[in-house]
Motif scaffolding. Structure first.
Motif, PDB file in Angstrom:
ATOM      1  N   TYR A   1      34.117  36.385  40.703  1.00  0.00           N
ATOM      2  CA  TYR A   1      33.406  35.111  40.701  1.00  0.00           C
ATOM      3  C   TYR A   1      31.923  35.390  40.775  1.00  0.00           C
ATOM      4  O   TYR A   1      31.453  36.046  41.705  1.00  0.00           O
ATOM      5  CB  TYR A   1      33.828  34.250  41.890  1.00  0.00           C
ATOM      6  CG  TYR A   1      35.287  33.885  41.902  1.00  0.00           C
ATOM      7  CD1 TYR A   1      35.749  32.807  41.165  1.00  0.00           C
ATOM      8  CD2 TYR A   1      36.200  34.624  42.646  1.00  0.00           C
ATOM      9  CE1 TYR A   1      37.094  32.463  41.171  1.00  0.00           C
ATOM     10  CE2 TYR A   1      37.546  34.289  42.656  1.00  0.00           C
ATOM     11  CZ  TYR A   1      37.985  33.207  41.916  1.00  0.00           C
ATOM     12  OH  TYR A   1      39.311  32.868  41.925  1.00  0.00           O
ATOM     13  N   SER A   2      31.166  34.893  39.809  1.00  0.00           N
ATOM     14  CA  SER A   2      29.727  35.111  39.807  1.00  0.00           C
ATOM     15  C   SER A   2      29.062  34.216  40.842  1.00  0.00           C
ATOM     16  O   SER A   2      29.423  33.058  41.011  1.00  0.00           O
ATOM     17  CB  SER A   2      29.147  34.804  38.426  1.00  0.00           C
ATOM     18  OG  SER A   2      27.738  34.918  38.464  1.00  0.00           O
ATOM     19  N   THR A   3      28.081  34.783  41.524  1.00  0.00           N
ATOM     20  CA  THR A   3      27.293  33.975  42.455  1.00  0.00           C
ATOM     21  C   THR A   3      26.140  33.302  41.732  1.00  0.00           C
ATOM     22  O   THR A   3      25.507  32.416  42.286  1.00  0.00           O
ATOM     23  CB  THR A   3      26.720  34.851  43.579  1.00  0.00           C
ATOM     24  OG1 THR A   3      25.844  35.822  42.992  1.00  0.00           O
ATOM     25  CG2 THR A   3      27.823  35.526  44.366  1.00  0.00           C
ATOM     26  N   GLY A   4      25.859  33.756  40.499  1.00  0.00           N
ATOM     27  CA  GLY A   4      24.738  33.217  39.745  1.00  0.00           C
ATOM     28  C   GLY A   4      23.408  33.821  40.146  1.00  0.00           C
ATOM     29  O   GLY A   4      22.362  33.423  39.646  1.00  0.00           O
ATOM     30  N   LEU A   5      23.431  34.786  41.049  1.00  0.00           N
ATOM     31  CA  LEU A   5      22.202  35.408  41.540  1.00  0.00           C
ATOM     32  C   LEU A   5      22.025  36.786  40.917  1.00  0.00           C
ATOM     33  O   LEU A   5      22.987  37.541  40.784  1.00  0.00           O
ATOM     34  CB  LEU A   5      22.257  35.554  43.065  1.00  0.00           C
ATOM     35  CG  LEU A   5      22.412  34.254  43.855  1.00  0.00           C
ATOM     36  CD1 LEU A   5      22.765  34.571  45.296  1.00  0.00           C
ATOM     37  CD2 LEU A   5      21.136  33.447  43.778  1.00  0.00           C
ATOM     38  N   LYS A   6      20.788  37.108  40.553  1.00  0.00           N
ATOM     39  CA  LYS A   6      20.510  38.443  40.021  1.00  0.00           C
ATOM     40  C   LYS A   6      20.810  39.491  41.083  1.00  0.00           C
ATOM     41  O   LYS A   6      20.590  39.268  42.269  1.00  0.00           O
ATOM     42  CB  LYS A   6      19.052  38.560  39.583  1.00  0.00           C
ATOM     43  CG  LYS A   6      18.754  37.842  38.303  1.00  0.00           C
ATOM     44  CD  LYS A   6      17.363  38.155  37.817  1.00  0.00           C
ATOM     45  CE  LYS A   6      17.125  37.463  36.493  1.00  0.00           C
ATOM     46  NZ  LYS A   6      15.812  37.766  35.968  1.00  0.00           N
TER      47      LYS A   6
ATOM     48  N   GLU B   1      27.036  33.135  49.634  1.00  0.00           N
ATOM     49  CA  GLU B   1      27.917  32.608  48.577  1.00  0.00           C
ATOM     50  C   GLU B   1      29.329  33.182  48.724  1.00  0.00           C
ATOM     51  O   GLU B   1      30.310  32.483  48.506  1.00  0.00           O
ATOM     52  CB  GLU B   1      27.362  32.936  47.184  1.00  0.00           C
ATOM     53  CG  GLU B   1      26.179  32.109  46.781  1.00  0.00           C
ATOM     54  CD  GLU B   1      26.545  30.650  46.553  1.00  0.00           C
ATOM     55  OE1 GLU B   1      27.597  30.366  45.946  1.00  0.00           O
ATOM     56  OE2 GLU B   1      25.771  29.780  47.000  1.00  0.00           O
TER      57      GLU B   1
ATOM     58  N   LYS C   1      24.406  40.749  37.860  1.00  0.00           N
ATOM     59  CA  LYS C   1      24.531  39.631  38.816  1.00  0.00           C
ATOM     60  C   LYS C   1      25.392  40.076  39.992  1.00  0.00           C
ATOM     61  O   LYS C   1      26.226  40.962  39.877  1.00  0.00           O
ATOM     62  CB  LYS C   1      25.217  38.435  38.150  1.00  0.00           C
ATOM     63  CG  LYS C   1      24.528  37.906  36.928  1.00  0.00           C
ATOM     64  CD  LYS C   1      23.776  36.682  37.239  1.00  0.00           C
ATOM     65  CE  LYS C   1      23.212  36.135  35.929  1.00  0.00           C
ATOM     66  NZ  LYS C   1      22.320  35.088  36.105  1.00  0.00           N
TER      67      LYS C   1
ATOM     68  N   LYS D   1      34.339  25.362  40.620  1.00  0.00           N
ATOM     69  CA  LYS D   1      34.056  26.573  39.846  1.00  0.00           C
ATOM     70  C   LYS D   1      34.779  27.801  40.392  1.00  0.00           C
ATOM     71  O   LYS D   1      34.891  28.805  39.721  1.00  0.00           O
ATOM     72  CB  LYS D   1      32.556  26.834  39.735  1.00  0.00           C
ATOM     73  CG  LYS D   1      31.900  27.439  40.934  1.00  0.00           C
ATOM     74  CD  LYS D   1      30.452  27.780  40.626  1.00  0.00           C
ATOM     75  CE  LYS D   1      29.856  28.629  41.706  1.00  0.00           C
ATOM     76  NZ  LYS D   1      28.546  29.110  41.371  1.00  0.00           N
TER      77      LYS D   1
END
Length: 184
Positions: A23-28, A40, A9, A132
């Motif tokens: 912090y994860s962006t939630g995007l692959k 993001e 990710k 978040k």
């Protein structure tokens, strides 16, 4: 603040040394998603630049009113323990020192480390529900070792002999020892 990859990710890396956060962006992590990940990252930068002025007491109350009733009672008990230290703070003020003060006060009340960790997990959940990208740093205690114990062959033999009067228990013990399975 920089964009990077972690576990497939896109993540935003913030800080240096011991104060580093991801912090994860939630995007692959694909080239097609890089532009969205950059957006993001910029959004996160704006959020971190303007820290929340909401008090934790208000955040936790809103969180409790929003979560399911089945878990809210447990969270209310956690809040009762957390409130003396964290109620008047903002999320940016939650750090390792505040967590250690909570640890010490609860350990002085003879509360087990697992319970203290559940309380801090409730605080973490409320803060992440609110934002978040919360700047809070939660530090948990090491958990107690598991209470499992392995029976010796002699102990298991005595248990098996004692279970002969109860056929279903006797069968269960044979299955448990043969498969190394749990009752579930």
């Amino acid at each position: 603040m920089q964009l990077g990859k972690h576990r497939g990710k896109w993540v935003v890396k913030v800080g240096t040394g011991t104060e580093r956060r991801r912090y994860s962006t939630g995007l692959k992590a694909t080239p097609e998603n890089r532009e969205a990940a950059e957006r993001e990252k910029d959004k996160l930068g704006r959020q971190l630049a303007a820290p929340s002025t909401d008090l934790i007491v208000d955040i936790f109350r809103a969180y409790l009113s929003d979560i399911k009733e089945s878990t809210s009672e447990r969270q209310q008990y956690a809040w009762k323990a957390l409130a003396p230290i964290f109620a008047g703070m903002t999320p940016a003020q939650v750090n390792r020192d505040a967590c250690r003060r909570h640890h010490q006060s609860r350990l002085a009340q003879c509360v087990k480390p697992g319970t203290i960790n559940r309380e801090l997990n409730a605080l973490n959940a409320a803060l992440h529900w609110h934002d978040k990208f919360t700047p809070a740093v939660i530090e948990a205690l090491p958990s107690d070792p598991p209470r499992d114990r392995v029976l010796s062959r002699e102990e298991f033999g005595r248990l098996l002999d004692a279970s002969k009067r109860t056929p279903h228990l006797h069968t269960f013990l044979h299955l448990a020892i043969a498969t190394a399975g749990r009752k579930g």
